[in-house]
Design a protein around this motif. Structure first.
Motif, PDB file in Angstrom:
ATOM      1  N   GLN A 341       0.826  -1.206   0.000  1.00 14.47           N
ATOM      2  CA  GLN A 341       0.000   0.000   0.000  1.00 14.47           C
ATOM      3  C   GLN A 341       0.858   1.253   0.000  1.00 14.47           C
ATOM      4  OE1 GLN A 341      -2.393  -0.639   3.509  1.00 14.47           O
ATOM      5  NE2 GLN A 341      -4.079  -1.540   2.334  1.00 14.47           N
ATOM      6  N   LEU A 342       1.945   1.223   0.766  1.00 16.85           N
ATOM      7  CA  LEU A 342       2.845   2.370   0.812  1.00 16.85           C
ATOM      8  C   LEU A 342       3.442   2.634  -0.565  1.00 16.85           C
ATOM      9  CD1 LEU A 342       4.497   4.523   2.320  1.00 16.85           C
ATOM     10  CD2 LEU A 342       6.106   2.729   2.991  1.00 16.85           C
ATOM     11  N   LEU A 343       3.900   1.585  -1.225  1.00 20.42           N
ATOM     12  CA  LEU A 343       4.490   1.756  -2.554  1.00 20.42           C
ATOM     13  C   LEU A 343       3.452   2.235  -3.563  1.00 20.42           C
ATOM     14  CD1 LEU A 343       6.769  -1.404  -2.591  1.00 20.42           C
ATOM     15  CD2 LEU A 343       7.559   0.964  -2.672  1.00 20.42           C
ATOM     16  N   ASP A 344       2.241   1.702  -3.484  1.00 17.47           N
ATOM     17  CA  ASP A 344       1.186   2.143  -4.400  1.00 17.47           C
ATOM     18  C   ASP A 344       0.903   3.634  -4.230  1.00 17.47           C
ATOM     19  OD1 ASP A 344       0.912  -0.339  -5.518  1.00 17.47           O
ATOM     20  OD2 ASP A 344      -0.871  -0.894  -4.360  1.00 17.47           O
ATOM     21  N   SER A 345       0.873   4.099  -2.984  1.00 13.43           N
ATOM     22  CA  SER A 345       0.607   5.515  -2.737  1.00 13.43           C
ATOM     23  C   SER A 345       1.746   6.393  -3.224  1.00 13.43           C
ATOM     24  CB  SER A 345       0.344   5.758  -1.245  1.00 13.43           C
ATOM     25  OG  SER A 345      -0.911   5.237  -0.858  1.00 13.43           O
ATOM     26  N   LEU A 346       2.987   5.932  -3.033  1.00 12.79           N
ATOM     27  CA  LEU A 346       4.129   6.702  -3.518  1.00 12.79           C
ATOM     28  C   LEU A 346       4.120   6.810  -5.042  1.00 12.79           C
ATOM     29  CD1 LEU A 346       7.117   5.537  -1.287  1.00 12.79           C
ATOM     30  CD2 LEU A 346       5.952   7.745  -1.242  1.00 12.79           C
ATOM     31  N   LYS A 347       3.770   5.724  -5.710  1.00 14.67           N
ATOM     32  CA  LYS A 347       3.712   5.758  -7.172  1.00 14.67           C
ATOM     33  C   LYS A 347       2.572   6.661  -7.662  1.00 14.67           C
ATOM     34  CE  LYS A 347       5.846   1.204  -7.531  1.00 14.67           C
ATOM     35  NZ  LYS A 347       5.636  -0.248  -7.763  1.00 14.67           N
TER      36      LYS A 347
END
Length: 370
Positions: A341-347
């Protein structure tokens, strides 16, 4: 028992003062940031406490009154740390490692500094200068035969003698920082080391905590504790460091809450701002519980974008300042339990930011994925 409301004045009313005020309210502390340009007297009481969000300030009625108050916490520290000469001298006296350095005097030349420190030498103004400003690189030209040429690409700028230090360029692996707090009886607590990415001299992204840095935690804490104890420091202090293999070199100190500690607003049970209020107002400290892996992204010279508010996990802090090129106008924190989820939000955030940000966000995403 209801806590007694204590009044704390902050010398400076920028974003750090505003975030200190926000952190103080739930604690029952009446915290009042003061504009450094205010030319008026303040209703100070003998029991009030004074702190600062900055190392330097002009002389006005308000700042002179605050500076003269007997309860100005760390008053003598600000001048010592603000001057890079006295800061470095203290670190040398404490046998804490830094880049080799010297005060540049009238007798010094660029050629002489290169002979002493190598092909790349960084000049830093003694006071002021941050986010890459107030600095100048001396770099030797390379001849066609790939041998060092005596011709210099530049020289010590006019008027800089006695106003700058020269530092040897450090071939560091990465930049990290540690933020700690100390109260009047010497109790200290520390956050995990944070990994920082600078772009054009400005902090752009901070990641914390990272397991791969944990082996350096004790060394960093010992270095910061040695400084805070030496200064009998009260409040939050930040220490910027270079990692060179398994060694840490101190870059600079900040006797205040610090940009690289903004992630604690979302990622810790006690933020750096709350810690500073607790320490200066003589409230109990406690170990901060780290919640999740956190990412802090500085918003630099760009307009407010409502799309940021729609990103899962995004906590937006907008400073309300005029937007100017290369000016910090806000930051966004992410602190999330699930890495996907963190990576998805950063992208998703990456798609809302201009090209200047892309290398830093690519770096952050790669670091988290590795």
């Amino acid at each position: 028992m209801k806590p007694a409301i204590k009044r704390v004045w902050v010398l400076g009313a920028g974003q750090l003062g505003a975030m200190l005020k926000h952190a103080a309210q739930p604690l029952g502390v009446d915290l009042r940031p003061v504009d450094i340009a205010l030319d008026a007297n303040l209703p100070l009481d003998d029991g009030d406490v004074i702190t600062a969000e900055r190392e330097q300030w002009p002389s006005t009625k308000a700042t002179d009154q605050l500076a003269a108050h007997p309860n100005f916490v760390n008053q003598e520290v600000f001048g010592l740390v603000a001057d890079r000469v006295t800061q470095k001298q203290m670190l040398d006296r404490l046998n804490l490692p830094t880049a080799p350095w010297v005060l540049v005097t009238e007798q010094d030349t660029a050629a002489g500094l290169h002979q002493q420190y190598g092909a790349r030498v960084l000049l830093k103004q003694r006071t002021g200068g941050f986010d890459g400003r107030g600095q100048h690189w001396l770099v030797e030209h390379q001849g066609s035969d790939n041998q060092t040429s005596p011709h210099l690409s530049n020289a010590i700028p006019h008027g800089w003698h006695n106003k700058v230090i020269a530092e040897q360029a450090i071939a560091f692996d990465e930049e990290v920082s540690i933020v700690g707090v100390r109260n009047r009886v010497g109790e200290c607590h520390y956050y995990p080391l944070a990994l920082n990415r600078h772009q054009d001299g400005i902090l752009t992204v901070t990641l914390a905590p990272l397991e791969r840095l944990s082996s350096l935690q004790n060394a960093a804490q010992a270095m910061l504790k040695k400084v805070m104890d030496e200064l009998d420091y009260v409040g939050v202090m930040a220490m910027e460091l270079f990692r060179v293999g398994e060694r840490l070199l101190i870059n600079e100190l900040a006797p205040r809450v610090h940009n690289s500690g903004h992630w604690t607003q979302s990622g810790a049970s006690i933020s750096q701002f709350e810690y500073h209020v607790r320490a200066t107002a003589d409230l109990p400290l406690a170990p901060a519980v780290i919640k999740h892996k956190s990412v802090m992204i500085n918003l630099i010279g760009i307009e407010y974008n409502l799309a940021w508010l729609a990103l899962p996990g995004a906590e937006v802090f907008w400073y309300g300042k005029d937007v100017r090129p290369m000016r910090k106008v806000g930051h966004i924190n992410f602190s999330m339990a699930h890495q996907v989820q963190l990576l998805d939000s950063l992208k998703s955030l990456q798609a809302t930011l201009p090209d200047w940000y892309q290398p830093a966000l690519d770096w952050a995403i790669n670091e988290l994925e590795s």
